[in-house]
Design a protein around this motif. Structure first.
Motif, short mmCIF file in Angstrom:
data_model
loop_
_atom_site.label_atom_id
_atom_site.label_comp_id
_atom_site.label_asym_id
_atom_site.label_seq_id
_atom_site.Cartn_x
_atom_site.Cartn_y
_atom_site.Cartn_z
N LEU A 144 6.87 -0.43 -13.07
CA LEU A 144 6.56 -1.91 -12.85
C LEU A 144 4.99 -2.20 -12.70
CD1 LEU A 144 9.64 -2.47 -10.43
CD2 LEU A 144 9.59 -2.76 -12.85
N ALA A 145 4.74 -2.96 -13.80
CA ALA A 145 2.85 -3.20 -13.73
C ALA A 145 2.80 -4.75 -14.18
CB ALA A 145 2.32 -2.10 -14.63
N GLY A 146 3.80 -5.68 -13.80
CA GLY A 146 3.73 -7.02 -14.24
C GLY A 146 3.17 -7.92 -13.28
N GLY A 147 3.11 -7.79 -12.00
CA GLY A 147 2.76 -8.41 -10.93
C GLY A 147 1.47 -8.96 -11.01
N LYS A 148 1.19 -10.24 -10.23
CA LYS A 148 -0.09 -10.87 -10.26
C LYS A 148 -1.32 -10.21 -9.58
CE LYS A 148 1.68 -15.19 -12.07
NZ LYS A 148 2.06 -16.62 -11.71
N GLY A 149 -0.80 -9.46 -8.36
CA GLY A 149 -1.55 -8.99 -7.24
C GLY A 149 -2.68 -9.89 -6.67
N LEU A 150 -2.22 -10.99 -6.35
CA LEU A 150 -2.88 -11.74 -5.63
C LEU A 150 -3.69 -11.63 -4.40
CD1 LEU A 150 -0.65 -15.27 -6.37
CD2 LEU A 150 -2.63 -14.37 -7.49
N ARG A 151 -3.26 -10.74 -3.65
CA ARG A 151 -3.97 -10.24 -2.39
C ARG A 151 -5.27 -9.40 -2.56
NH1 ARG A 151 1.20 -8.58 1.38
NH2 ARG A 151 2.28 -10.38 1.50
N ILE A 152 -5.39 -9.41 -3.86
CA ILE A 152 -6.73 -8.46 -4.15
C ILE A 152 -7.32 -9.22 -5.40
CG2 ILE A 152 -5.46 -6.46 -5.36
CD1 ILE A 152 -7.68 -4.70 -4.31
N PHE A 153 -7.06 -10.41 -5.27
CA PHE A 153 -7.54 -11.16 -6.61
C PHE A 153 -9.07 -10.96 -6.99
CE2 PHE A 153 -8.89 -15.27 -8.53
CZ PHE A 153 -8.02 -15.03 -10.05
N GLU A 154 -10.03 -10.65 -6.28
CA GLU A 154 -11.40 -10.06 -6.45
C GLU A 154 -11.35 -9.21 -7.72
OE1 GLU A 154 -10.73 -7.59 -2.90
OE2 GLU A 154 -10.08 -9.49 -3.73
N GLU A 155 -10.19 -8.20 -7.75
CA GLU A 155 -10.09 -7.37 -8.87
C GLU A 155 -9.04 -7.71 -10.00
OE1 GLU A 155 -11.19 -4.00 -9.14
OE2 GLU A 155 -11.69 -3.31 -7.08
N THR A 156 -8.08 -8.54 -9.54
CA THR A 156 -7.10 -9.00 -10.58
C THR A 156 -7.26 -10.01 -11.27
OG1 THR A 156 -5.87 -9.94 -8.83
CG2 THR A 156 -5.39 -7.70 -9.11
N LYS A 157 -8.51 -10.70 -10.95
CA LYS A 157 -8.55 -12.10 -11.88
C LYS A 157 -9.06 -11.47 -13.11
CE LYS A 157 -13.50 -12.17 -10.24
NZ LYS A 157 -14.22 -12.64 -9.15
N ILE A 158 -9.38 -10.12 -13.43
CA ILE A 158 -9.81 -9.73 -14.71
C ILE A 158 -8.90 -8.65 -15.11
CG2 ILE A 158 -12.12 -10.42 -14.44
CD1 ILE A 158 -12.83 -7.37 -13.93
N LYS A 159 -7.96 -8.02 -14.40
CA LYS A 159 -7.09 -6.91 -14.86
C LYS A 159 -6.01 -6.84 -14.10
CE LYS A 159 -10.36 -4.50 -13.33
NZ LYS A 159 -11.40 -3.16 -12.94
N PRO A 160 -4.77 -6.26 -14.55
CA PRO A 160 -3.70 -6.26 -13.46
C PRO A 160 -3.92 -5.20 -12.79
CG PRO A 160 -3.18 -5.67 -16.05
CD PRO A 160 -4.57 -5.73 -15.87
N LYS A 161 -3.16 -5.41 -11.36
CA LYS A 161 -3.47 -4.36 -10.37
C LYS A 161 -3.35 -2.98 -10.51
CE LYS A 161 -0.98 -4.57 -6.59
NZ LYS A 161 -0.21 -4.83 -5.23
N PRO A 162 -2.32 -2.57 -11.27
CA PRO A 162 -2.18 -1.10 -11.76
C PRO A 162 -3.41 -0.53 -12.34
CG PRO A 162 -0.15 -2.27 -11.90
CD PRO A 162 -1.10 -3.10 -11.96
#
Length: 231
Positions: free
Chosen positions: A6-24
């Motif tokens: 499962l790799a579809g979430g937005k990962g908002l708690r680490i948005f400094e990274e996920t603003k440009i890429k998915p958390k996985p």
């Protein structure tokens, strides 16, 4: 045997990274979380992957488009806001001929023995097996009665078993899934009620990446292993 990640979430708690890429796709010790996870399964001979993408799924597609490292990787857009169970529901046609399949989250790493997990699942003849891990809670836990009278108080209790991912599902799981329902709050309670869900205890290493603190823990883990990929 197929492995679903499962790799579809937005990962908002680490948005400094996920603003440009998915958390996985966050890198730890030179590899993305997805690569670490796939290497866990590959080390036990399971090399056929379905990645349930959503948020920025094209980033994952571009990264693995020239993959030669793994036998097979299918990256499927299962929707931007789809719940976890719905993501699995949406890939049913890719799993219809599988007696069993693995499923895990795209942000958790472990030294779990995948083949022992599969053996345990088959021995117990249940629809679903979930790996449970011990984790200290970040907050105190208070249990109280209907009249709000406190019955029990634990300050940051230790040794609480939590859902560690690393599931094995039989094909009957699709009778317990719905188009946009949560795996955790819809499917698993139904399995519990039917007595079709069993826990596999894993007592060694497990760590998810939920925030920047977790990332530091994972990076430290790999540094202490002399920078080698343990999985």
């Amino acid at each position: 045997m197929k492995t679903v990640i499962l790799a579809g979430g937005k990962g908002l708690r680490i948005f400094e990274e996920t603003k440009i890429k998915p958390k996985p796709m966050i890198k730890i010790a030179g590899l993305t979380l997805l690569e670490h996870i796939m290497n866990i399964y590959k080390s036990y001979g399971h090399d056929d992957f379905i990645i349930c993408g959503g948020y920025k799924y094209k980033y994952i597609q571009d990264y693995f488009k020239n993959n030669k490292k793994y036998k097979s990787i299918k990256i499927i857009n299962t929707g931007l806001n789809t719940e976890t169970g719905g993501r699995v529901y949406n890939i049913k046609k890719h799993l219809i001929n599988e007696e069993n399949f693995f499923l895990t989250y795209g942000d958790g790493l472990s030294d779990i023995n995948i083949n022992n997990l599969l053996k345990y699942h088959k021995q117990n003849n249940k629809i679903a097996t979930v790996s449970v891990v011990k984790k200290s809670m970040n907050f105190g836990v208070i249990k109280f009665s209907s009249k709000k009278l406190v019955q029990n108080f634990k300050e940051k209790p230790k040794d609480q078993f939590i859902n560690g991912g690393f599931f094995v599902f039989s094909n009957e799981i699709f009778d317990y899934l719905a188009k946009n329902k949560s795996l955790e709050y819809y499917t698993m309670p139904k399995l519990v009620k039917s007595k079709k869900l069993i826990a596999y205890k894993h007592s060694k290493f497990w760590q998810c990446l939920d925030n920047s603190k977790d990332k530091k823990i994972l990076e430290s883990y790999f540094r202490n292993k002399n920078g080698k990929n343990k999985f």
